[in-house]
Design a protein around this motif. Sequence first.
Motif, PDB file in Angstrom:
ATOM      1  N   TRP A 140      13.867   9.452  20.389  1.00 54.40           N
ATOM      2  CA  TRP A 140      14.150   9.624  18.615  1.00 54.40           C
ATOM      3  C   TRP A 140      15.197  10.162  17.722  1.00 54.40           C
ATOM      4  N   ARG A 141      16.574  10.438  17.931  1.00 55.58           N
ATOM      5  CA  ARG A 141      17.373  11.125  17.240  1.00 55.58           C
ATOM      6  C   ARG A 141      17.997  11.006  15.880  1.00 55.58           C
ATOM      7  N   LEU A 142      18.206  11.340  14.401  1.00 51.44           N
ATOM      8  CA  LEU A 142      18.823  11.246  13.681  1.00 51.44           C
ATOM      9  C   LEU A 142      20.863  10.691  13.819  1.00 51.44           C
TER      10      LEU A 142
ATOM     11  N   ARG B 226      16.225   5.727  18.196  1.00 48.57           N
ATOM     12  CA  ARG B 226      16.269   5.830  20.097  1.00 48.57           C
ATOM     13  C   ARG B 226      17.563   6.141  20.837  1.00 48.57           C
ATOM     14  N   CYS B 227      17.247   6.968  21.402  1.00 48.59           N
ATOM     15  CA  CYS B 227      19.039   7.351  22.492  1.00 48.59           C
ATOM     16  C   CYS B 227      18.035   6.228  23.831  1.00 48.59           C
TER      17      CYS B 227
ATOM     18  N   ALA C 137       7.254  15.319  19.364  1.00 49.84           N
ATOM     19  CA  ALA C 137       7.118  14.856  20.303  1.00 49.84           C
ATOM     20  C   ALA C 137       8.370  13.217  19.600  1.00 49.84           C
ATOM     21  N   ARG C 138       8.244  13.373  18.622  1.00 52.54           N
ATOM     22  CA  ARG C 138       9.555  12.633  18.280  1.00 52.54           C
ATOM     23  C   ARG C 138      10.586  12.504  18.909  1.00 52.54           C
ATOM     24  N   ARG C 139      11.489  13.205  19.556  1.00 55.48           N
ATOM     25  CA  ARG C 139      12.088  13.768  19.761  1.00 55.48           C
ATOM     26  C   ARG C 139      12.059  13.736  21.395  1.00 55.48           C
ATOM     27  N   LEU C 140      11.099  13.617  22.684  1.00 51.07           N
ATOM     28  CA  LEU C 140      10.665  13.384  23.623  1.00 51.07           C
ATOM     29  C   LEU C 140      10.802  11.874  23.799  1.00 51.07           C
TER      30      LEU C 140
ATOM     31  N   ASN D  32      28.969   8.466  27.522  1.00 46.40           N
ATOM     32  CA  ASN D  32      27.758   7.178  26.843  1.00 46.40           C
ATOM     33  C   ASN D  32      26.669   7.535  26.647  1.00 46.40           C
ATOM     34  N   LEU D  33      26.711   6.483  25.647  1.00 45.07           N
ATOM     35  CA  LEU D  33      25.436   6.102  25.299  1.00 45.07           C
ATOM     36  C   LEU D  33      24.784   4.433  25.094  1.00 45.07           C
ATOM     37  N   SER D  34      23.176   5.092  25.112  1.00 41.26           N
ATOM     38  CA  SER D  34      22.318   3.147  25.043  1.00 41.26           C
ATOM     39  C   SER D  34      21.081   3.894  23.842  1.00 41.26           C
ATOM     40  N   VAL D  35      21.724   2.981  22.766  1.00 37.59           N
ATOM     41  CA  VAL D  35      21.326   3.471  21.553  1.00 37.59           C
ATOM     42  C   VAL D  35      20.730   2.408  20.923  1.00 37.59           C
ATOM     43  N   ALA D  36      18.845   2.240  19.991  1.00 40.60           N
ATOM     44  CA  ALA D  36      18.523   1.617  19.813  1.00 40.60           C
ATOM     45  C   ALA D  36      18.295   1.576  17.939  1.00 40.60           C
ATOM     46  N   VAL D  37      18.416   0.593  17.102  1.00 41.92           N
ATOM     47  CA  VAL D  37      18.181   1.583  15.648  1.00 41.92           C
ATOM     48  C   VAL D  37      16.672   1.388  15.781  1.00 41.92           C
ATOM     49  N   PHE D  38      16.233   2.131  15.007  1.00 41.38           N
ATOM     50  CA  PHE D  38      14.778   1.965  14.735  1.00 41.38           C
ATOM     51  C   PHE D  38      14.761   0.691  13.333  1.00 41.38           C
ATOM     52  N   ASP D  39      13.698  -0.229  14.219  1.00 44.62           N
ATOM     53  CA  ASP D  39      13.448  -1.793  13.534  1.00 44.62           C
ATOM     54  C   ASP D  39      11.760  -1.489  12.733  1.00 44.62           C
ATOM     55  N   PRO D  40      11.697  -1.715  11.191  1.00 48.19           N
ATOM     56  CA  PRO D  40      10.606  -1.374  10.747  1.00 48.19           C
ATOM     57  C   PRO D  40       9.796  -2.203  11.284  1.00 48.19           C
ATOM     58  N   ALA D  41      10.517  -3.855  11.686  1.00 47.70           N
ATOM     59  CA  ALA D  41       9.651  -4.726  11.514  1.00 47.70           C
ATOM     60  C   ALA D  41       8.628  -4.496  12.829  1.00 47.70           C
TER      61      ALA D  41
END
Length: 313
Positions: free
Chosen positions: A68-70, A45-46, A62-65, A79-88
């Motif tokens: 979320w990105r692949l 997630r950006c 909807a996911r892009r809004l 410059n990017l601030s990101v969060a990886v997908f957390d299944p928990a």
Amino acid sequence: MPEITHQGMTWTVATGTNLLDALNGAGLNVPHSCRAGSCHVCLVRCLDGEPDDAHPEALDPARRLEGWRLACQCSVSENLSVAVFDPAREGLPAHVQGLDWLSEHVLRLRLIPERPLRYHAGQHVLLWSANGLARPYSLASIPFDERWLEFHIDCARPGAFSNVARSLAKGDQLMLGQLHAGALRYDPDWQSRPLLLMAAGTGLAPLWGVLREALRQGHEGPIRLIHVCRVHSYLQAALADLAEQHANLSVEMIVREQLAGRLQALRVTSRHEMALICGGSDFVDACSKRMFLAGLPRGQILGDAFITRQVEG
């Protein structure tokens, strides 16, 4: 050079660096499978900034809004601030309801999600193991008749997730991640059209769901199902039962060595026929090419190719 920030950690990368490589190079261990934008395992997630996305249509709007990105399809240009997908945090817990072997190599896994999952026959979903391993698997269940989610896992060769699946027990928890539509489905508008379903190995799983959904909806046109298997179809008895109950369904099982000859002899039954194909990429490509040369428009040939990944050393 652009900077990437993740949970307070910031590092610099060269402009144009693949985002997945940049994240894993920093030790984040973002899971991935296909690196082609198909499996959706590498979701990130950006939060700030925007990467260059080579395959934006791979995610629904909807996911892009939501940002979320692949990661495998993105490169870093600012410059990017990101969060990886957390299944928990973002996944759906599901517990093992059943485990049984449909053949020597095919394990049927049935999961009960903690809340209902809205899906249609033919879709696939990410399964996350307790140790953070993620792989996409097609749903073999149908949403209206079964409260469990069913998956057919090929355990013939060593695989990271198939090895995990072998060790599961009833009651164990997995997490469900991104649900992905793929190409396979049943459209009620096809009710009078001929259907050709072609599967190799556990490519039968989503088509097993699509077939039963078509019959549940009272499909009127003829349905041909061809399953390419090692020795015999792992759903041979169940398919035979369905064919006995539905006069418009014919089932053919062939071994892999017969595929080339069978494709050469394959003909379309109508210009309105819909062909749904699932298996390895070579199989999907060969069948799709044959049906196109036989006279079907490309828009009537729907294929999903499986990505096979061996145990990483």
